[in-house]
Design an enzyme around this catalytic site. Structure first.
Site, PDB file in Angstrom:
ATOM      1  N   LYS A 145       3.977   2.555 -12.713  1.00  0.00           N
ATOM      2  CA  LYS A 145       3.914   1.308 -12.319  1.00  0.00           C
ATOM      3  C   LYS A 145       2.855   1.215 -10.846  1.00  0.00           C
ATOM      4  O   LYS A 145       2.005   0.261 -10.829  1.00  0.00           O
ATOM      5  CB  LYS A 145       5.199   0.770 -11.977  1.00  0.00           C
ATOM      6  N   ARG A 157       4.466  -8.468  -4.265  1.00  0.00           N
ATOM      7  CA  ARG A 157       3.744  -7.871  -3.274  1.00  0.00           C
ATOM      8  C   ARG A 157       2.366  -7.271  -3.750  1.00  0.00           C
ATOM      9  O   ARG A 157       1.262  -7.546  -3.388  1.00  0.00           O
ATOM     10  CB  ARG A 157       4.186  -6.530  -2.570  1.00  0.00           C
ATOM     11  N   CYS A 161      10.806  -8.447   1.140  1.00  0.00           N
ATOM     12  CA  CYS A 161      11.376  -8.113  -0.085  1.00  0.00           C
ATOM     13  C   CYS A 161      12.846  -7.638   0.536  1.00  0.00           C
ATOM     14  O   CYS A 161      12.793  -7.301   1.644  1.00  0.00           O
ATOM     15  CB  CYS A 161      10.899  -7.209  -1.083  1.00  0.00           C
ATOM     16  N   ARG A 180       7.637  -5.797   4.907  1.00  0.00           N
ATOM     17  CA  ARG A 180       6.527  -5.597   4.359  1.00  0.00           C
ATOM     18  C   ARG A 180       5.276  -6.390   4.636  1.00  0.00           C
ATOM     19  O   ARG A 180       4.537  -7.362   3.912  1.00  0.00           O
ATOM     20  CB  ARG A 180       6.671  -5.973   2.814  1.00  0.00           C
ATOM     21  N   PRO A 181       4.742  -6.144   5.967  1.00  0.00           N
ATOM     22  CA  PRO A 181       3.665  -6.780   6.506  1.00  0.00           C
ATOM     23  C   PRO A 181       2.187  -6.401   5.985  1.00  0.00           C
ATOM     24  O   PRO A 181       2.271  -5.452   5.156  1.00  0.00           O
ATOM     25  CB  PRO A 181       3.668  -6.299   8.008  1.00  0.00           C
ATOM     26  N   LEU A 183      -2.065  -4.002   8.262  1.00  0.00           N
ATOM     27  CA  LEU A 183      -3.247  -2.853   8.053  1.00  0.00           C
ATOM     28  C   LEU A 183      -4.056  -3.167   6.954  1.00  0.00           C
ATOM     29  O   LEU A 183      -5.447  -2.886   7.347  1.00  0.00           O
ATOM     30  CB  LEU A 183      -2.223  -1.583   7.675  1.00  0.00           C
ATOM     31  N   ASP A 190      10.940   6.259  -2.585  1.00  0.00           N
ATOM     32  CA  ASP A 190      11.196   5.626  -3.873  1.00  0.00           C
ATOM     33  C   ASP A 190      12.304   6.384  -4.420  1.00  0.00           C
ATOM     34  O   ASP A 190      12.992   5.842  -5.532  1.00  0.00           O
ATOM     35  CB  ASP A 190      10.275   5.315  -4.657  1.00  0.00           C
ATOM     36  N   VAL A 204      10.592   5.246   5.905  1.00  0.00           N
ATOM     37  CA  VAL A 204       9.247   4.303   5.542  1.00  0.00           C
ATOM     38  C   VAL A 204       9.660   3.007   5.515  1.00  0.00           C
ATOM     39  O   VAL A 204       8.832   2.188   6.007  1.00  0.00           O
ATOM     40  CB  VAL A 204       8.759   4.965   4.059  1.00  0.00           C
ATOM     41  N   ARG A 235      11.745  -4.422 -13.354  1.00  0.00           N
ATOM     42  CA  ARG A 235      10.354  -4.292 -12.693  1.00  0.00           C
ATOM     43  C   ARG A 235       9.514  -2.917 -12.926  1.00  0.00           C
ATOM     44  O   ARG A 235       8.515  -2.893 -12.835  1.00  0.00           O
ATOM     45  CB  ARG A 235      10.415  -4.669 -11.253  1.00  0.00           C
TER      46      ARG A 235
HETATM   47  C1  EPZ Z   1       3.914   1.038  -2.156  1.00  0.00           C
HETATM   48  O1  EPZ Z   1       4.192  -0.126  -1.398  1.00  0.00           O
HETATM   49  C2  EPZ Z   1       4.814   1.041  -3.550  1.00  0.00           C
HETATM   50  N1  EPZ Z   1       4.661   0.029  -4.223  1.00  0.00           N
HETATM   51  C3  EPZ Z   1       6.279   1.088  -2.964  1.00  0.00           C
HETATM   52  O2  EPZ Z   1       7.021   1.249  -4.193  1.00  0.00           O
HETATM   53  C4  EPZ Z   1       6.367   2.448  -2.168  1.00  0.00           C
HETATM   54  O3  EPZ Z   1       7.637   2.684  -1.688  1.00  0.00           O
HETATM   55  C5  EPZ Z   1       5.199   2.320  -1.073  1.00  0.00           C
HETATM   56  O4  EPZ Z   1       4.246   2.246  -1.506  1.00  0.00           O
HETATM   57  C6  EPZ Z   1       5.604   3.741  -0.296  1.00  0.00           C
HETATM   58  O5  EPZ Z   1       5.216   4.729  -0.778  1.00  0.00           O
HETATM   59  C7  EPZ Z   1       3.400  -0.196  -5.028  1.00  0.00           C
HETATM   60  O6  EPZ Z   1       2.474   0.943  -4.923  1.00  0.00           O
HETATM   61  C8  EPZ Z   1       3.091  -1.319  -6.003  1.00  0.00           C
HETATM   62  P1  EPZ Z   1       3.155   0.657   2.483  1.00  0.00           P
HETATM   63  P2  EPZ Z   1       3.580  -0.332  -0.175  1.00  0.00           P
HETATM   64  O7  EPZ Z   1       1.932   0.198   2.690  1.00  0.00           O
HETATM   65  O8  EPZ Z   1       1.912  -0.366  -0.502  1.00  0.00           O
HETATM   66  C9  EPZ Z   1       4.350  -0.755   6.521  1.00  0.00           C
HETATM   67  C10 EPZ Z   1       8.713   0.812  -5.645  1.00  0.00           C
HETATM   68  O9  EPZ Z   1       9.824   0.867  -5.640  1.00  0.00           O
HETATM   69  N2  EPZ Z   1       3.178  -1.476   6.500  1.00  0.00           N
HETATM   70  O10 EPZ Z   1       2.929   2.202   2.156  1.00  0.00           O
HETATM   71  O11 EPZ Z   1       3.646  -1.951   0.244  1.00  0.00           O
HETATM   72  C11 EPZ Z   1       5.375  -1.216   5.766  1.00  0.00           C
HETATM   73  O12 EPZ Z   1       6.098  -2.205   6.438  1.00  0.00           O
HETATM   74  C12 EPZ Z   1       7.877   0.314  -4.378  1.00  0.00           C
HETATM   75  O13 EPZ Z   1       8.164   1.196  -6.712  1.00  0.00           O
HETATM   76  C13 EPZ Z   1       2.576  -1.914   7.750  1.00  0.00           C
HETATM   77  O14 EPZ Z   1       3.293  -2.080   8.678  1.00  0.00           O
HETATM   78  O15 EPZ Z   1       3.920   0.575   1.078  1.00  0.00           O
HETATM   79  C14 EPZ Z   1       6.262  -0.158   5.324  1.00  0.00           C
HETATM   80  O16 EPZ Z   1       7.117   0.326   6.689  1.00  0.00           O
HETATM   81  C15 EPZ Z   1       8.766  -0.149  -3.157  1.00  0.00           C
HETATM   82  N3  EPZ Z   1       1.652  -2.832   7.469  1.00  0.00           N
HETATM   83  C16 EPZ Z   1       5.262   1.188   5.295  1.00  0.00           C
HETATM   84  O17 EPZ Z   1       4.067   0.865   5.824  1.00  0.00           O
HETATM   85  C17 EPZ Z   1       0.907  -3.111   6.191  1.00  0.00           C
HETATM   86  O18 EPZ Z   1      -0.306  -3.680   6.310  1.00  0.00           O
HETATM   87  C18 EPZ Z   1       5.087   1.648   4.054  1.00  0.00           C
HETATM   88  O19 EPZ Z   1       4.408   0.708   3.415  1.00  0.00           O
HETATM   89  C19 EPZ Z   1       1.228  -2.204   5.231  1.00  0.00           C
HETATM   90  C20 EPZ Z   1       2.438  -1.498   5.396  1.00  0.00           C
END
Ligand code: EPZ
Length: 419
Positions: A22, A94, A118, A123-124, A127, A307, A329, A399
């Site tokens: 996914k 997202r 969520c 989930r900001p 970045l 995850d 995370v 999902r």
């Molecule tokens: C991806 O989410 C995955 N989703 C998530 O899987 C996974 O848990 C996550 O990466 C971490 O590996 C998809 O790929 C669709 P991040 P993503 O940006 O990209 C902070 C599942 O269950 N952050 O790496 O949203 C954020 O708040 C899902 O399949 C900022 O601060 O994750 C978090 O604390 C859940 N600013 C950390 O980084 C930003 O602009 C990791 O988020 C972006 C993120």
């Protein structure tokens, strides 16, 4: 609302195959908007998140066809009639934010809803936006939408304060058609990021360093259509491995890639769960000794994947002794613990850490899936719990897991979906 009804039936045994990933499919689908030519993506299970993103892309006037039987999606973004995604749909998922990078590269403009938080965290997207601003974009926010545009995209050095998977993917997508060189520092190194880079390079993108913390993208004029088969889902693989371990079964998990599973295999072996490579892409998982409690800390890849935290908590809740999980995370990713406590698990939560006292056995009851991976964890606990468990709100689980009940039935689980 549908629910899963699960009864303990002892050891799971047999072979189960993992589907397409996914978290690789979603960014790759967004990246198909980078070219006017046709892209064909294989190994795409019709997960609800995938269906939702596909319908959003179609609503932008883009040709998209899903062959659910063949698990294949064809996209041809020759015409993009709208640069705005649907508010309701995008706010719910997202990954729709990943469309922003592709629209900026193709159209220099995008109007995308700010993705809601969520259950697992706020989930900001700061970045993502930091990267787009560095490429020459500016944005304003109104009525819940971010309107972002640029005269042209000019490559630059971008430092990510956190190795965000989504931000790395979104910036990489946008940078493929930017002028000059973009360097992403402190980039995410997850296998799904590598899979997206492989897809982009098949389209003609110039990318190096994917899988490391520094990714360099040299902009090209145009990208072509291509055909691509998505990587197998390492989290689905890990979930089935724990299904085998928690029922003291003996299961061969097929269609896996060892390099993606290293942190999961390492942690499983620390608990004494046996994992044996039986073919290039298949691992046998079984237990033959007393399992041991462990300490576990979720980290960006190659650390232990966040995850897999909830599925692993289910296993640790029935391993005698004290285990500790630290979730580094996401800020709110222990929602499943309260539901596990209803089944008799002994878990105490203190902000980002969970202390688990393993119990002899869990007992079945009515529980609720609170998020995708937490819901999967409840299925795993129910497989080992005495009596019957009913899991509601299973839309969260569907999902990210296609036909999970059928796959588990095939290896001996008593699980039915009641609609
Ligand atoms: C991806 O989410 C995955 N989703 C998530 O899987 C996974 O848990 C996550 O990466 C971490 O590996 C998809 O790929 C669709 P991040 P993503 O940006 O990209 C902070 C599942 O269950 N952050 O790496 O949203 C954020 O708040 C899902 O399949 C900022 O601060 O994750 C978090 O604390 C859940 N600013 C950390 O980084 C930003 O602009 C990791 O988020 C972006 C993120």
């Amino acid at each position: 609302m549908s629910k899963f009804v699960i009864e303990k039936k002892g050891k799971l045994e047999g072979n189960v195959a993992v589907g397409g990933c996914k978290n690789a499919i979603l960014p790759i689908l967004a990246a198909t908007l980078l070219t006017e030519e046709k892209c064909v993506i294989n190994a795409v299970p019709p997960l609800s998140d995938v269906i939702a993103l596909c319908s959003m892309i179609k609503e932008m006037g883009i040709f998209l066809d899903i062959d659910q039987k063949k698990q294949c999606v064809s996209v041809c973004a020759k015409n993009i009639e709208s640069i705005q995604t649907d508010y309701q749909k995008a706010a719910k998922m997202r990954a729709s934010f990943l469309i922003m990078g592709a629209l900026l590269a193709r159209c220099r403009e995008a109007i995308i809803p700010l993705p809601g938080g969520c259950p697992i965290g706020s989930r900001p997207v700061d970045l993502h936006l930091k990267g787009f601003y560095a490429l020459g974009c500016h944005s304003e926010q109104s009525h819940g939408f971010i309107h972002i545009c640029a005269k042209k995209l000019q490559g630059d050095k971008i430092y990510l304060d956190f190795p965000s998977v989504g931000a790395t993917e979104n910036i990489m997508i946008a940078a493929t058609l930017a002028k000059g060189v973009t360097t992403i520092l402190n980039a995410a190194a997850e296998p799904e990021v590598i899979d997206l880079a492989e897809f982009l390079k098949k389209m003609g993108a110039n990318i190096t360093g994917e899988g490391t913390s520094t990714i360099t993208i040299t902009g090209v004029k145009k990208l072509s259509g291509t055909e691509y088969t998505v990587m197998p889902d390492r989290i689905e693989a890990g979930t089935f491995m724990i299904a085998a371990a928690i029922t003291k079964g003996d299961v061969v998990v097929e269609n896996v890639r060892e390099k993606d599973l290293k942190p999961i295999l390492a942690k499983l072996s620390e608990t004494n769960v046996k994992t044996q490579k039986v073919e290039e892409n298949a691992f046998r998982v079984y237990t033959n000794t007393k399992l041991q409690p462990v300490s576990l800390k979720t980290m960006p890849f190659p650390g232990f994947p966040t995850d897999m935290q909830a599925p692993f908590m289910s296993l640790l809740s029935v391993i005698k002794g004290t285990s500790v999980i630290t979730e580094t995370v996401f800020e709110n990713r222990f929602l499943h613990a309260t539901e596990l406590q209803r089944m008799g698990a002994k878990i105490s939560i203190d902000s980002r850490s969970a202390v688990i006292e393993g119990v002899e056995k869990l007992t079945g009851t009515q529980v609720k899936a609170m998020d995708l991976r937490g819901g999967a964890g409840l299925i795993l606990s129910a497989l080992a719990a005495e009596g019957k468990t009913e899991i509601s709100d299973i839309y969260h689980i569907e999902r990210g897991y296609y036909n999970i009940e059928k796959k588990l039935q095939k290896i001996g689980a008593s699980i039915v979906k009641m609609t």
